[in-house]
Scaffold this motif. Structure first.
Motif, PDB file in Angstrom:
ATOM      1  N   THR A   1       1.795 -25.368  -7.438  1.00  0.00           N
ATOM      2  CA  THR A   1       2.584 -25.559  -8.660  1.00  0.00           C
ATOM      3  C   THR A   1       1.786 -26.342  -9.706  1.00  0.00           C
ATOM      4  O   THR A   1       1.617 -25.885 -10.844  1.00  0.00           O
ATOM      5  CB  THR A   1       3.882 -26.329  -8.330  1.00  0.00           C
ATOM      6  OG1 THR A   1       4.518 -25.711  -7.218  1.00  0.00           O
ATOM      7  CG2 THR A   1       4.828 -26.340  -9.513  1.00  0.00           C
ATOM      8  N   ALA A   2       1.290 -27.516  -9.330  1.00  0.00           N
ATOM      9  CA  ALA A   2       0.612 -28.377 -10.311  1.00  0.00           C
ATOM     10  C   ALA A   2      -0.741 -27.794 -10.721  1.00  0.00           C
ATOM     11  O   ALA A   2      -1.057 -27.736 -11.916  1.00  0.00           O
ATOM     12  CB  ALA A   2       0.426 -29.777  -9.722  1.00  0.00           C
TER      13      ALA A   2
ATOM     14  N   ASP B   1      -8.746 -23.185  -3.895  1.00  0.00           N
ATOM     15  CA  ASP B   1      -7.586 -23.217  -2.980  1.00  0.00           C
ATOM     16  C   ASP B   1      -7.971 -22.502  -1.689  1.00  0.00           C
ATOM     17  O   ASP B   1      -8.768 -21.569  -1.700  1.00  0.00           O
ATOM     18  CB  ASP B   1      -6.342 -22.567  -3.592  1.00  0.00           C
ATOM     19  CG  ASP B   1      -5.064 -23.081  -2.908  1.00  0.00           C
ATOM     20  OD1 ASP B   1      -4.278 -23.805  -3.549  1.00  0.00           O
ATOM     21  OD2 ASP B   1      -4.855 -22.766  -1.713  1.00  0.00           O
TER      22      ASP B   1
ATOM     23  N   VAL C   1     -11.140 -27.389   1.173  1.00  0.00           N
ATOM     24  CA  VAL C   1     -11.916 -28.581   0.812  1.00  0.00           C
ATOM     25  C   VAL C   1     -12.116 -29.416   2.071  1.00  0.00           C
ATOM     26  O   VAL C   1     -11.170 -29.684   2.816  1.00  0.00           O
ATOM     27  CB  VAL C   1     -11.187 -29.426  -0.256  1.00  0.00           C
ATOM     28  CG1 VAL C   1     -11.982 -30.687  -0.579  1.00  0.00           C
ATOM     29  CG2 VAL C   1     -10.932 -28.598  -1.502  1.00  0.00           C
TER      30      VAL C   1
ATOM     31  N   ASP D   1       2.349 -33.511  -6.004  1.00  0.00           N
ATOM     32  CA  ASP D   1       2.717 -34.266  -4.805  1.00  0.00           C
ATOM     33  C   ASP D   1       1.560 -35.079  -4.229  1.00  0.00           C
ATOM     34  O   ASP D   1       1.785 -35.961  -3.388  1.00  0.00           O
ATOM     35  CB  ASP D   1       3.211 -33.304  -3.712  1.00  0.00           C
ATOM     36  CG  ASP D   1       4.490 -32.582  -4.101  1.00  0.00           C
ATOM     37  OD1 ASP D   1       5.130 -32.986  -5.086  1.00  0.00           O
ATOM     38  OD2 ASP D   1       4.849 -31.609  -3.409  1.00  0.00           O
TER      39      ASP D   1
ATOM     40  N   SER E   1       9.488 -30.226 -10.665  1.00  0.00           N
ATOM     41  CA  SER E   1       9.895 -30.625 -12.017  1.00  0.00           C
ATOM     42  C   SER E   1       9.067 -31.814 -12.488  1.00  0.00           C
ATOM     43  O   SER E   1       8.685 -31.897 -13.660  1.00  0.00           O
ATOM     44  CB  SER E   1      11.388 -30.960 -12.059  1.00  0.00           C
ATOM     45  OG  SER E   1      11.680 -32.080 -11.264  1.00  0.00           O
TER      46      SER E   1
END
Ligand SMILES: Cc1cc2nc3c(=O)[nH]c(=O)nc-3n(C[C@H](O)[C@H](O)[C@H](O)COP(=O)(O)OP(=O)(O)OC[C@H]3O[C@@H](n4cnc5c(N)ncnc54)[C@H](O)[C@@H]3O)c2cc1C
Length: 424
Positions: A12-13, A36, A79, A292, A303
């Motif tokens: 998301t971020a 990712d 990673v 997060d 959100s």
């Protein structure tokens, strides 16, 4: 030579920030790389509804790279470690990436291995389930279908967890699901939490606690889990309380990525200490953590990532130009809470102001009611999936301000909790 910004995590971020920075940074001066480990973007709020048959797994997953802007480099790899002094990211395949600016957005992950007995093969995904992963949520759907009665325990292992209201939502939805199946009288539901009440904030906790009582759901607060006895199907707390279950739906300990710990960048749970107003690492002035992955005292929620990134992109440009960052994040969080039977609640709060009653986003007309069940709140939650895929992660504008507004909110007295810390 171009300067390099590397973004770790394309959830998301990471996806929102890559879309924002792509528009803000001059491509002649900057290269953008996103890393990712897989190419599967899961719409995580849907994992709550999948066990109840609202969505299929296929409806919640899309290819990540479809949401990345053209011209960025996408590296599909895990990673392994960061070397902040050398400004290098080491990947598991042996490759290294150099960076000038690093943005860590690798989120948080449920870790059943952190609680003794939880992931024992005799019970894991047989009578103990999570719904925070696609696999867990799918397995739980089948388990719910087969469940004909007994002790259902919904449980939070330890705070913080992402979407801290999700276990409560699951409990309300389970109550409605078994009522609909006409076997509610055969199911004893217990909500077990390490918190002292149903939720953290006084006004919200009172309202949600009352909703549990109203549905004949037992609340077991202050339960700090010590271990699970797989043979006896029993949860045991530090203070030696025992809770038996037939079906346990747990939120395992949530932790930041292991490489954060290996790189000396994290706290005990691998969250990255940052300035809560601008997300800059407390140790390195070229590392930020978003979503997060950071330790900010706000909910771990999409959100929050969204409101944060609205102002982060502006700050980032100031920062790389040697200017002070002028935008400050206030901890704004906005979450729909499903309550079953086609209804839901909405909460809106920040670092300083706890969730209050009232209307959102407009006073009187709303249309969403705060901390009160309504049909329109439920429809808002369902509509959010479309907004997520089509606007939010593409970094498009959404008409809700990044700063929390008091407009439409009913103020309460200090004694009732205004000004209480809004962290989870
Ligand atoms: C059941 C459930 C319901 C939810 N409901 C809501 C809701 O209603 N409203 C709301 O606002 N939020 C909700 N959330 C929370 C929301 O989904 C998360 O807060 C949000 O996705 C966080 O975004 P993120 O980018 O920080 O992390 P993520 O979206 O989880 O992305 C992290 C990314 O990092 C990658 N990654 C991790 N480690 C590595 C590594 N070592 N190497 C390479 N890549 C790595 C992962 O593959 C992943 O793509 C819910 C979450 C769950 C689980």
């Amino acid at each position: 030579m171009k300067k390099r910004v590397v973004i770790l995590g394309g959830g998301t971020a990471g996806t929102m920030v890559v879309n924002r920075l792509h528009k803000k940074l001059n491509p002649d001066e900057w290269s953008i790389t996103l890393v990712d480990k897989d190419n599967m973007h899961v719409y995580q709020p849907g994992l709550l509804l999948l066990p109840f048959g609202v969505y299929s797994a296929a409806e919640l997953v899309k290819k990540r790279n479809n949401f990345f802007p053209p011209g960025i480099e996408y590296v599909r790899a895990e990673v392994e470690r960061i070397d902040p002094e050398a400004k290098k990211v080491h990947l598991e395949d042996g490759l290294t990436l150099d960076y000038d600016q690093l943005i860590i957005a690798t989120g948080t992950t449920p870790r059943p291995d952190q609680t003794l007995g939880m992931d024992d093969p005799a019970i894991w995904r047989k009578s103990v389930f999570d719904f925070y992963t696609l696999e867990g949520s799918t397995a739980l759907r089948d388990a719910l279908e087969e469940f004909t009665g007994g002790r259902l325990v919904v449980h939070i292992s330890e705070m913080p967890i992402k979407c801290p209201v999700a276990p409560l939502e699951f409990t309300f939805l389970a109550d409605a699901y078994f009522t609909e199946k006409k076997i509610r009288d055969k199911v004893q539901i217990t909500y077990v939490t390490p918190l002292e009440g149903a939720f953290t904030k006084p006004v919200c906790s009172k309202q949600l606690g009352w909703m549990l009582t109203e549905r004949d759901i037992k609340l077991e607060p202050d339960f700090v889990i010590e271990h699970i006895d797989p043979g006896a199907k029993l949860m045991v707390s530090m203070d030696e309380r025992e809770i038996p279950f037939d079906l346990l739906v747990t939120v395992p300990v949530n932790m930041g990525a292991d490489f954060v710990g290996r790189s000396g960048l994290g706290d005990d749970l691998n969250y990255i200490p940052v300035d809560k107003e601008n997300f800059l690492s407390k140790k390195y002035d070229n590392i930020f953590a978003l979503g997060d992955a950071s330790d900010i005292p706000a909910s771990k929620a999409g959100s929050v990532a969204h409101f944060a990134i609205d102002l982060f992109a502006e700050n980032f440009v100031e920062h790389v130009n040697g200017l002070p960052m002028t935008h400050k994040f206030d901890g704004h969080t906005n979450c729909f809470i499903e309550s079953g039977n086609g209804k839901g609640l909405l909460i809106d709060f920040n670092y300083k102001v706890e969730p209050l009653t009232g209307m959102f986003p407009l006073p009187i007309v709303g249309p969403f009611s705060l901390l009160k069940e309504s049909r329109i709140n439920h429809l808002g939650k369902l509509a959010f999936r479309w907004i997520y895929w089509n606007l939010l992660i593409k970094g498009r504008w959404i008409p809700i301000s990044d700063a929390m507004s008091m407009s439409g909110k009913n103020q309460v007295t200090q004694k009732e909790g205004v000004g209480a810390n809004a962290s989870h």
